[in-house]
Motif scaffolding. Structure first.
Motif, PDB file in Angstrom:
ATOM      1  N   ALA A   1       0.583  -1.205   0.121  1.00  0.00           N
ATOM      2  CA  ALA A   1       0.327   0.552  -0.072  1.00  0.00           C
ATOM      3  C   ALA A   1       1.211   1.456  -0.163  1.00  0.00           C
ATOM      4  O   ALA A   1       0.558   1.914   0.994  1.00  0.00           O
ATOM      5  CB  ALA A   1      -0.394   0.083   1.339  1.00  0.00           C
ATOM      6  N   ASP A   2       1.579   1.085  -1.542  1.00  0.00           N
ATOM      7  CA  ASP A   2       2.511   2.587  -1.459  1.00  0.00           C
ATOM      8  C   ASP A   2       1.764   3.744  -1.484  1.00  0.00           C
ATOM      9  O   ASP A   2       0.681   3.121  -2.190  1.00  0.00           O
ATOM     10  CB  ASP A   2       3.766   1.974  -2.267  1.00  0.00           C
ATOM     11  N   ALA A   3       2.622   4.295  -1.491  1.00  0.00           N
ATOM     12  CA  ALA A   3       1.845   6.215  -2.233  1.00  0.00           C
ATOM     13  C   ALA A   3       1.499   5.912  -3.367  1.00  0.00           C
ATOM     14  O   ALA A   3       2.395   5.055  -4.222  1.00  0.00           O
ATOM     15  CB  ALA A   3       2.883   7.302  -2.326  1.00  0.00           C
ATOM     16  N   HIS A   4       0.877   6.863  -3.727  1.00  0.00           N
ATOM     17  CA  HIS A   4       0.206   6.258  -5.057  1.00  0.00           C
ATOM     18  C   HIS A   4       1.420   6.716  -6.855  1.00  0.00           C
ATOM     19  O   HIS A   4       1.749   6.128  -7.453  1.00  0.00           O
ATOM     20  CB  HIS A   4      -0.736   7.404  -5.665  1.00  0.00           C
ATOM     21  N   ALA A   5       2.309   7.509  -6.075  1.00  0.00           N
ATOM     22  CA  ALA A   5       3.670   8.198  -7.036  1.00  0.00           C
ATOM     23  C   ALA A   5       4.218   7.142  -6.534  1.00  0.00           C
ATOM     24  O   ALA A   5       5.055   7.038  -7.889  1.00  0.00           O
ATOM     25  CB  ALA A   5       3.744   9.532  -6.296  1.00  0.00           C
ATOM     26  N   ASP A   6       4.202   6.833  -6.034  1.00  0.00           N
ATOM     27  CA  ASP A   6       5.564   5.773  -5.871  1.00  0.00           C
ATOM     28  C   ASP A   6       5.392   4.542  -6.830  1.00  0.00           C
ATOM     29  O   ASP A   6       5.535   3.960  -7.644  1.00  0.00           O
ATOM     30  CB  ASP A   6       5.837   4.911  -4.336  1.00  0.00           C
ATOM     31  N   GLU A   7       3.972   3.939  -6.245  1.00  0.00           N
ATOM     32  CA  GLU A   7       3.116   2.619  -7.773  1.00  0.00           C
ATOM     33  C   GLU A   7       3.165   3.265  -9.094  1.00  0.00           C
ATOM     34  O   GLU A   7       3.103   2.436  -9.784  1.00  0.00           O
ATOM     35  CB  GLU A   7       1.963   2.273  -7.122  1.00  0.00           C
ATOM     36  N   LEU A   8       2.731   4.259  -8.966  1.00  0.00           N
ATOM     37  CA  LEU A   8       2.807   4.747 -10.413  1.00  0.00           C
ATOM     38  C   LEU A   8       4.537   5.011 -10.644  1.00  0.00           C
ATOM     39  O   LEU A   8       4.373   4.387 -12.518  1.00  0.00           O
ATOM     40  CB  LEU A   8       2.320   6.473 -10.248  1.00  0.00           C
ATOM     41  N   ALA A   9       5.158   5.074 -10.498  1.00  0.00           N
ATOM     42  CA  ALA A   9       6.760   4.937 -10.720  1.00  0.00           C
ATOM     43  C   ALA A   9       7.312   4.073 -11.003  1.00  0.00           C
ATOM     44  O   ALA A   9       7.750   3.543 -12.247  1.00  0.00           O
ATOM     45  CB  ALA A   9       7.622   5.981  -9.982  1.00  0.00           C
ATOM     46  N   ALA A  10       6.524   3.352 -10.835  1.00  0.00           N
ATOM     47  CA  ALA A  10       7.073   0.976 -10.499  1.00  0.00           C
ATOM     48  C   ALA A  10       6.477   1.045 -12.221  1.00  0.00           C
ATOM     49  O   ALA A  10       7.004   0.309 -12.834  1.00  0.00           O
ATOM     50  CB  ALA A  10       7.059   0.682 -10.251  1.00  0.00           C
ATOM     51  N   LEU A  11       4.881   1.124 -12.344  1.00  0.00           N
ATOM     52  CA  LEU A  11       4.771   0.943 -13.518  1.00  0.00           C
ATOM     53  C   LEU A  11       5.219   1.944 -14.520  1.00  0.00           C
ATOM     54  O   LEU A  11       5.556   1.195 -15.796  1.00  0.00           O
ATOM     55  CB  LEU A  11       3.239   1.572 -13.155  1.00  0.00           C
ATOM     56  N   VAL A  12       5.436   3.018 -14.798  1.00  0.00           N
ATOM     57  CA  VAL A  12       6.414   3.617 -15.443  1.00  0.00           C
ATOM     58  C   VAL A  12       7.724   3.477 -16.569  1.00  0.00           C
ATOM     59  O   VAL A  12       7.172   2.631 -16.754  1.00  0.00           O
ATOM     60  CB  VAL A  12       6.753   5.071 -15.310  1.00  0.00           C
ATOM     61  N   ASP A  13       8.786   2.701 -15.442  1.00  0.00           N
ATOM     62  CA  ASP A  13       9.907   2.066 -15.326  1.00  0.00           C
ATOM     63  C   ASP A  13       9.305   0.049 -15.608  1.00  0.00           C
ATOM     64  O   ASP A  13       9.720   0.275 -16.777  1.00  0.00           O
ATOM     65  CB  ASP A  13      10.143   1.300 -13.769  1.00  0.00           C
ATOM     66  N   ALA A  14       8.350  -0.376 -15.955  1.00  0.00           N
ATOM     67  CA  ALA A  14       7.722  -1.577 -16.504  1.00  0.00           C
ATOM     68  C   ALA A  14       7.695  -0.701 -17.955  1.00  0.00           C
ATOM     69  O   ALA A  14       7.500  -1.989 -18.794  1.00  0.00           O
ATOM     70  CB  ALA A  14       6.594  -1.869 -15.612  1.00  0.00           C
TER      71      ALA A  14
END
Length: 495
Positions: free
Chosen positions: A146-159
């Motif tokens: 349950a990370d911050a939205h910005a962190d989860e978004l960044a992980a998906l950007v990298d992927a």
């Protein structure tokens, strides 16, 4: 849009297909059709033929690199079928067309017509595949925390970047995967099958593909069925942000208008907000039978409620589901997550990104998207699984602004919509019908997305229309059911 926590449908994989498309080559003439064995057990006594359609990857360069589209033709039960088949245009964008062939084996359309199914470019068994396992892995990983939205978004950007780099290294021209190119594929398929006429049947994104085919390649189209219209003149992140709120508002309004629901859940809108707040403050761990553990937040539940509204059969249960969550009963989450989370990996995410980023470039709003990343609100999960936050890194050529103009056509068209459809609201379907010169429109009270999938009334209307596209359906006995009231809401017995 892609998380299916509350979906109760499971899509069967076509792992048994025996033939894998050969690598694309350059310099060969296209299009052309090759026959091959289906390698599938077709139930219900229905016969099928299977083919590979070779087309240019870039229709502006027809003698350059080619790609291959997988095609299945389900043969009519009639000994003397009508000469104009129905071609199904699947949704997504990114959903394969052949994968759900079992759903068509019992279709009344087969009584007097063949049904043509095909995997659109970049999807299913067509090659090259624009699947993004990198994205699927990252998506599931973000759901385990349950990370911050910005962190989860960044992980998906990298992927997303990793997927793009791999596909480009494999020689895929991502600029060639959009609705205009796919419409040219549809026209080529009719000619390759040597059909003078056929009927287009599009659902969800498939309606956008049908509309573009009507506009750019009208030859040989006898009639069109548009179910849950996704027109070219809408787009942008607000489909998920503003659209989610509007969809749940329609659910609340439907409950308020229902005598029983309004008594049992008199403040449904406030209850939804209370559920979101409660589980954002105290997320719930959900363990699947596989042993994987996921963390479900209030924003996840908000997305799940939105996504459940796709399914007409689930809609009547939602007020009671919401009340159970409000009371702290989370047992239902495990049942629903077990079925919903695997759906993350089903569609072709690369095709989804290429189509959405090219088609809807006109609606891009960098400031809005940045604001959503900073302060996303309850639609944060929807934002992460939309295409728009990744269009900069996916970096495909946008379609011209002219693509986003409404389509006008005189081809006989049947337009169908559900009043509670969360992602392609009925208003868009109705507006599209008004712009078509020879369209008939039906809206079904209490229905969600894709109204012809598994529901008798829309299917009966579709059949009458296909038999005679010029029939006045407003006086047809088979269309009287469209005036039926919405199904009532359930108060118990959910599982």
């Amino acid at each position: 849009m892609r998380i299916r926590f509350l979906r109760l449908t499971v899509v069967a994989a076509l792992a048994s297909l025996s033939l894998v498309p050969a690598p694309a080559v350059a310099g060969e003439s296209a299009p052309r059709l090759r026959d091959h064995e289906c390698g599938l057990l077709i139930p219900g006594g229905v016969s099928a033929t299977c083919h590979t359609l070779v087309v240019p990857e870039d229709w502006a360069r027809p003698r350059a690199k080619t790609i291959e589209l997988e095609v299945m033709v389900l043969e009519s039960r009639s000994a003397t079928p009508e000469p104009d088949p129905v071609v199904f245009l699947s949704g997504g964008p990114g959903d394969p067309g052949i994968e759900g062939f079992e759903n068509f084996v019992t279709s009344p359309m087969l009584e007097n017509r063949d049904i043509v199914l095909f995997d659109q470019r970049g999807t299913g068994r067509s090659g090259p595949s624009l699947d993004c396992p990198e994205r699927a892995e990252a998506a599931i990983d973000t759901l385990s925390r349950a990370d911050a939205h910005a962190d989860e978004l960044a992980a998906l950007v990298d992927a997303t970047v990793a997927c793009r780099e791999r596909l480009v290294e494999e020689g895929v021209n991502l600029d060639a995967y959009n609705t205009k190119e796919s419409a040219a594929d549809v026209a080529a398929l009719r000619e390759a099958l040597q059909l003078d006429e056929w009927n287009l049947y599009g659902v969800s994104y498939g309606t956008r593909l049908a509309l573009e085919t009507m506009r750019s390649f009208p030859e040989g189209i006898r009639s069109v069925v548009l179910d849950s219209v996704y027109p070219p003149d809408v787009g942008g992140l607000e489909l998920y942000t503003d659209g989610a709120g509007a969809a749940l508002d329609r659910l609340v309004a439907a409950c308020d208008a229902d005598a029983d629901c309004s008594v049992l859940q008199p403040d449904l809108g406030q209850t939804i907000q209370a559920v979101v707040d409660r589980y954002n403050d105290a997320p719930v761990d959900v363990t699947l039978s596989s042993g994987e553990t996921f963390v479900v937040t209030g924003d996840d539940i908000y997305t799940g409620l939105f996504d459940a509204m796709y399914d007409t059969d689930l809609i009547p249960t939602l007020p009671t589901v919401i009340e159970s969550f409000a009371a702290g009963d989370t047992g239902l989450l495990e049942v629903l997550a077990e079925q919903g989370i695997p759906a993350l990996a089903t569609p072709s995410k690369g095709m989804f990104l290429s189509v959405e980023c090219a088609d809807a470039a006109k609606f891009a709003n960098a400031k809005r998207e940045a604001k959503e990343a900073e302060k996303p609100g309850p639609s944060s999960v929807l934002v992460r699984f939309a295409a728009q936050p990744y269009c900069d890194v996916w970096d495909v050529e946008p379609l011209p602004d002219s693509f986003s103009r409404p389509v006008r056509s005189k081809i006989p068209t049947l337009v169908l919509a559900g009043s509670l459809d969360p992602i392609t609201p009925a208003a868009d379907s109705k507006r599209t019908a008004k712009l078509l010169k020879n369209a008939q429109y039906f809206e079904f009270a209490g229905f969600g997305h894709a109204v012809t999938k598994g529901t008798d009334c829309p299917r009966a209307i579709r059949q009458v229309f296909l038999d005679d596209p010029d029939v006045d359906l407003s006086v047809s006995p088979e269309a009287a059911c469209a005036k039926d009231p919405a199904p009532g809401f359930l108060s118990q017995g959910l599982i």
